[in-house]
Design a protein around this motif. Structure first.
Motif, mmCIF file in Angstrom:
data_model
loop_
_atom_site.group_PDB
_atom_site.id
_atom_site.type_symbol
_atom_site.label_atom_id
_atom_site.label_comp_id
_atom_site.label_asym_id
_atom_site.label_seq_id
_atom_site.Cartn_x
_atom_site.Cartn_y
_atom_site.Cartn_z
ATOM 1 N N PHE A 111 0.827 -1.206 0.000
ATOM 2 C CA PHE A 111 0.000 0.000 0.000
ATOM 3 C C PHE A 111 0.862 1.258 0.000
ATOM 4 C CE2 PHE A 111 -2.221 3.423 2.217
ATOM 5 C CZ PHE A 111 -3.367 3.532 1.442
ATOM 6 N N ALA A 112 1.876 1.316 0.863
ATOM 7 C CA ALA A 112 2.712 2.519 0.956
ATOM 8 C C ALA A 112 3.411 2.807 -0.364
ATOM 9 C CB ALA A 112 3.734 2.374 2.080
ATOM 10 N N ALA A 113 3.945 1.759 -1.004
ATOM 11 C CA ALA A 113 4.632 1.941 -2.286
ATOM 12 C C ALA A 113 3.656 2.398 -3.362
ATOM 13 C CB ALA A 113 5.308 0.637 -2.702
ATOM 14 N N THR A 114 2.434 1.916 -3.308
ATOM 15 C CA THR A 114 1.422 2.334 -4.289
ATOM 16 C C THR A 114 1.111 3.814 -4.135
ATOM 17 O OG1 THR A 114 0.467 0.111 -4.263
ATOM 18 C CG2 THR A 114 -0.893 1.881 -5.154
ATOM 19 N N VAL A 115 0.939 4.255 -2.888
ATOM 20 C CA VAL A 115 0.675 5.678 -2.633
ATOM 21 C C VAL A 115 1.860 6.522 -3.080
ATOM 22 C CG1 VAL A 115 0.304 7.406 -0.832
ATOM 23 C CG2 VAL A 115 -0.949 5.232 -0.758
ATOM 24 N N TRP A 121 -6.852 7.017 -6.749
ATOM 25 C CA TRP A 121 -7.690 6.498 -5.664
ATOM 26 C C TRP A 121 -7.988 5.004 -5.833
ATOM 27 C CZ3 TRP A 121 -10.004 8.356 -1.175
ATOM 28 C CH2 TRP A 121 -11.055 7.598 -0.660
ATOM 29 N N ASP A 122 -8.443 4.585 -7.007
ATOM 30 C CA ASP A 122 -8.858 3.198 -7.204
ATOM 31 C C ASP A 122 -7.703 2.219 -6.994
ATOM 32 O OD1 ASP A 122 -11.416 4.030 -7.719
ATOM 33 O OD2 ASP A 122 -11.248 3.883 -9.909
ATOM 34 N N ASP A 123 -6.516 2.558 -7.525
ATOM 35 C CA ASP A 123 -5.358 1.675 -7.356
ATOM 36 C C ASP A 123 -4.960 1.577 -5.890
ATOM 37 O OD1 ASP A 123 -5.136 0.983 -10.001
ATOM 38 O OD2 ASP A 123 -3.652 2.525 -10.474
ATOM 39 N N CYS A 124 -5.027 2.678 -5.197
ATOM 40 C CA CYS A 124 -4.679 2.658 -3.772
ATOM 41 C C CYS A 124 -5.665 1.791 -2.986
ATOM 42 C CB CYS A 124 -4.653 4.081 -3.205
ATOM 43 S SG CYS A 124 -3.271 5.092 -3.827
ATOM 44 N N ILE A 128 -5.203 -2.153 -0.663
ATOM 45 C CA ILE A 128 -5.478 -2.342 0.765
ATOM 46 C C ILE A 128 -5.729 -3.827 0.989
ATOM 47 C CG2 ILE A 128 -7.044 -1.831 2.671
ATOM 48 C CD1 ILE A 128 -7.584 0.878 1.404
ATOM 49 N N ASP A 129 -4.855 -4.470 1.690
ATOM 50 C CA ASP A 129 -4.947 -5.918 1.929
ATOM 51 C C ASP A 129 -6.005 -6.195 3.004
ATOM 52 O OD1 ASP A 129 -4.420 -8.642 2.068
ATOM 53 O OD2 ASP A 129 -2.248 -8.351 1.943
ATOM 54 N N ILE A 130 -6.813 -7.204 2.771
ATOM 55 C CA ILE A 130 -7.848 -7.608 3.727
ATOM 56 C C ILE A 130 -7.567 -9.009 4.265
ATOM 57 C CG2 ILE A 130 -10.316 -8.011 4.090
ATOM 58 C CD1 ILE A 130 -9.543 -5.083 3.615
ATOM 59 N N GLY A 131 -7.423 -9.961 3.340
ATOM 60 C CA GLY A 131 -7.177 -11.338 3.769
ATOM 61 C C GLY A 131 -5.854 -11.484 4.505
ATOM 62 N N GLY A 132 -4.829 -10.752 4.046
ATOM 63 C CA GLY A 132 -3.521 -10.847 4.684
ATOM 64 C C GLY A 132 -3.541 -10.461 6.153
ATOM 65 N N PRO A 133 -4.006 -9.253 6.496
ATOM 66 C CA PRO A 133 -4.067 -8.872 7.912
ATOM 67 C C PRO A 133 -4.932 -9.821 8.738
ATOM 68 C CG PRO A 133 -4.297 -6.932 6.526
ATOM 69 C CD PRO A 133 -4.347 -8.118 5.611
ATOM 70 N N ASP A 187 -2.370 -0.454 9.077
ATOM 71 C CA ASP A 187 -3.649 0.253 9.221
ATOM 72 C C ASP A 187 -3.421 1.745 9.458
ATOM 73 O OD1 ASP A 187 -5.206 -1.968 8.816
ATOM 74 O OD2 ASP A 187 -5.441 -2.431 10.941
ATOM 75 N N SER A 188 -2.353 2.074 10.170
ATOM 76 C CA SER A 188 -2.035 3.479 10.418
ATOM 77 C C SER A 188 -1.752 4.209 9.112
ATOM 78 C CB SER A 188 -0.823 3.591 11.357
ATOM 79 O OG SER A 188 -0.442 4.935 11.525
ATOM 80 N N MET A 189 -0.990 3.561 8.214
ATOM 81 C CA MET A 189 -0.712 4.165 6.909
ATOM 82 C C MET A 189 -2.010 4.421 6.134
ATOM 83 S SD MET A 189 2.661 2.310 5.333
ATOM 84 C CE MET A 189 2.007 0.650 5.490
ATOM 85 N N ILE A 190 -2.902 3.450 6.169
ATOM 86 C CA ILE A 190 -4.162 3.588 5.429
ATOM 87 C C ILE A 190 -5.010 4.708 6.028
ATOM 88 C CG2 ILE A 190 -6.297 2.410 4.806
ATOM 89 C CD1 ILE A 190 -4.620 -0.225 4.860
ATOM 90 N N ALA A 191 -5.092 4.743 7.359
ATOM 91 C CA ALA A 191 -5.882 5.780 8.025
ATOM 92 C C ALA A 191 -5.335 7.166 7.721
ATOM 93 C CB ALA A 191 -5.906 5.530 9.529
#
Length: 525
Positions: A111-115, A121-124, A128-133, A187-191
């Motif tokens: 996620f951080a590298a994508t940002v 917006w859509d690529d970011c 966002i990983d869901i299954g991994g976390p 999650d902090s990066m995403i928030a």
């Protein structure tokens, strides 16, 4: 704590960072483990000749929704979360054909590298990983029975554990703690990204994360423990610097070096800043770094001993020779040529940090300060005044040369602890008063240190004679200005805004000095 070793019979490997993956897979297979995997991880393992079972084959449920759902199924999470020590769990797993998973190795979508790549917006959102976390947190929760790896740096320890017969509880607990920190940081990066997209500089809930760079010998004092954390910010400075030589940096070294480098970045001309205890004790700009060093040192040669030196240009051999004549803890610069590095190599304990570039002093960012029960957050002080921003308030206007020194002195004031009074002349500080409860005391201390510096240089007149002076905040009474005038200043720069401004202006006019207001304050506590 139990020393029993648990064998790994089934491992789920699904990583975005493939570093070390094949070596880990080979070690697991060599010790009898079945490999489960997905997508690119499975391909990398198969390309290395390893037998791999796709997760969809293992679960009997296909990947759906463009891969958004592939591990969010009972056969995966039941295999991770099932407690092997509870007969009821074991029987339920058997009844539903859920095989235990003893190792989960997951690192998350980039996620951080994508940002950072500037993606939309859509690529970011898709990164966002869901299954991994979910798998990471599940494995960490059930660490009594499951090992969780979230970084290639952990693989070596896991392989050593395999060779010793299996993982021990102590290691699984350590990996679990690291796993929760990993998902919390993610999650902090995403928030933080979401808040920025929504224009919320100070969202209702602010999350902070950092990765420990090193554990320090101690903090500000030997009885305090300390560590250095980095948060991924690419701003040039101590977190991005390469240490070329010298012993390990201390807590105070890091704090002072950051202060020095941020200060030297304020100037466009070749500049030197010497810092002691987070305050500049000498600052100068000149045509060369060597000339700037001589002028900066002249301001306070006593305090410079054991200080931090920052440059905004490549360090050359001539300047390095001059700096090395006194004891210096750290030199920080964008770069240093080979000749300069050769000169400094003779000073084995001196730390040389190279940052590649200097930070932008006007760039936005946040600064934090801890308080009991929480922390304060504010914009970094990126404020800067130019000549066009100044308002002449006295009968006499500054000369062109005085104006340049006034702007220089006010930029220095931004980096001096309040209350701050700075005297400057010819692009160099000649007296610095910092951190006093009274602005009058700051003015007097700076003048007294100027007299000491003049005596050290064999000069009869104080260095402040004919100087300009800067104050980080307004003079609340005329007495502070009168102290500056008594020291020999002929022009003053200050924010203005006191209810007694006119009283201060009148005192300046009576003395025949020039004074300008900035309209901007630079408190630094």
């Amino acid at each position: 704590m139990s020393s029993e070793r648990l064998a790994i019979r089934r491992a789920l490997l699904s990583v975005s960072d493939k570093q070390g993956l094949v070596a880990l897979g080979k070690a697991l297979v060599a010790h009898g483990a079945q490999l489960l995997s997905t997508g690119g991880s499975a391909r990398a393992l198969r390309d290395a000749g390893l037998a791999v079972t796709d997760v969809s084959e293992h679960t009997g449920f296909p990947e759906i929704l463009d891969g958004r759902v592939k591990t969010l199924v009972p056969q995966v999470h039941g295999g991770i979360l099932g407690r092997r020590d509870l007969p009821e769990h074991v029987s339920q797993m058997a009844r539903h054909d859920i095989a235990p998973i003893d190792l989960v190795c997951v690192n998350l979508y980039p996620f951080a590298a994508t940002v950072a790549s500037g993606a939309g917006w859509d690529d970011c959102i898709e990164n966002i990983d869901i299954g991994g976390p979910a798998m990471v947190r599940a494995a960490a929760k059930n660490h009594d029975h499951v090992a969780i790896l979230t970084a290639p740096s952990q693989y070596e320890d896991l392989i050593a554990a395999l060779e010793a017969g299996g993982t021990v509880l102590e290691a699984r607990r350590r990996w679990a703690a690291e796993a929760y920190a990993h998902t919390a940081a993610y999650d902090s990066m995403i928030a933080t990204w979401f808040a920025r997209q929504l224009g919320e500089e100070f969202p209702p809930v602010m999350t902070l994360s950092g990765e420990r760079r090193e554990t320090l010998r101690y903090g500000e004092n030997p009885h305090q423990k300390a560590a250095f954390y980095v948060n991924g910010d690419t701003r040039p400075g101590i977190a991005t610097a390469r240490q070329v030589q010298g012993k390990a940096l201390s807590y105070n070294n890091l704090n002072d070096t950051d202060a020095a480098f941020e200060a030297v970045a304020e100037f466009d001309r070749p500049a030197i800043v010497i810092v002691k205890h987070a305050n500049p004790c000498g600052v100068a700009v000149a045509d060369t770094a060597e000339a700037a060093w001589a002028a900066a040192l002249r301001c306070d040669p006593v305090s410079a001993f054991g200080g931090i030196v920052a440059l905004n240009r490549t360090l050359d051999a001539a300047t390095a020779e001059q700096i090395s004549t006194i004891f210096t803890e750290v030199i920080v610069a964008p770069d240093a040529d080979e000749a300069a590095q050769a000169v400094l190599s003779k000073k084995k304990n001196l730390r040389l940090l190279l940052t590649g570039s200097v930070p932008d002093p006007t760039a936005p960012g946040l600064a934090f300060k801890s308080v009991a029960g929480g922390f304060l957050a504010q914009d970094r002080d990126a404020g800067r005044v130019e000549e066009a921003d100044l308002r002449v308030v006295t009968k006499r206007a500054p000369t062109s040369a005085e104006m340049q020194d006034l702007l220089f002195a006010f930029r220095v004031a931004k980096h001096v602890k309040s209350n701050a009074v700075i005297y400057a002349k010819n692009g160099a500080t000649v007296g610095i008063g910092a951190g006093q409860m009274s602005r009058v005391d700051s003015a007097r201390i700076a003048a007294r240190k100027s007299q000491d510096a003049a005596e050290a240089a064999g000069e009869s007149a104080p260095l402040t004679s004919g100087s300009v002076a800067a104050s980080d905040a307004f003079f609340p009474f005329a007495d502070g200005l009168e102290s500056v005038i008594a020291a020999g200043a002929v022009a003053v720069i200050q924010p203005g805004g006191s209810i007694r401004d006119q009283e201060v202006i009148d005192a300046a006019d009576r003395a025949g000095i020039a004074m300008v207001f900035t309209g901007m304050r630079h408190f630094r506590h």
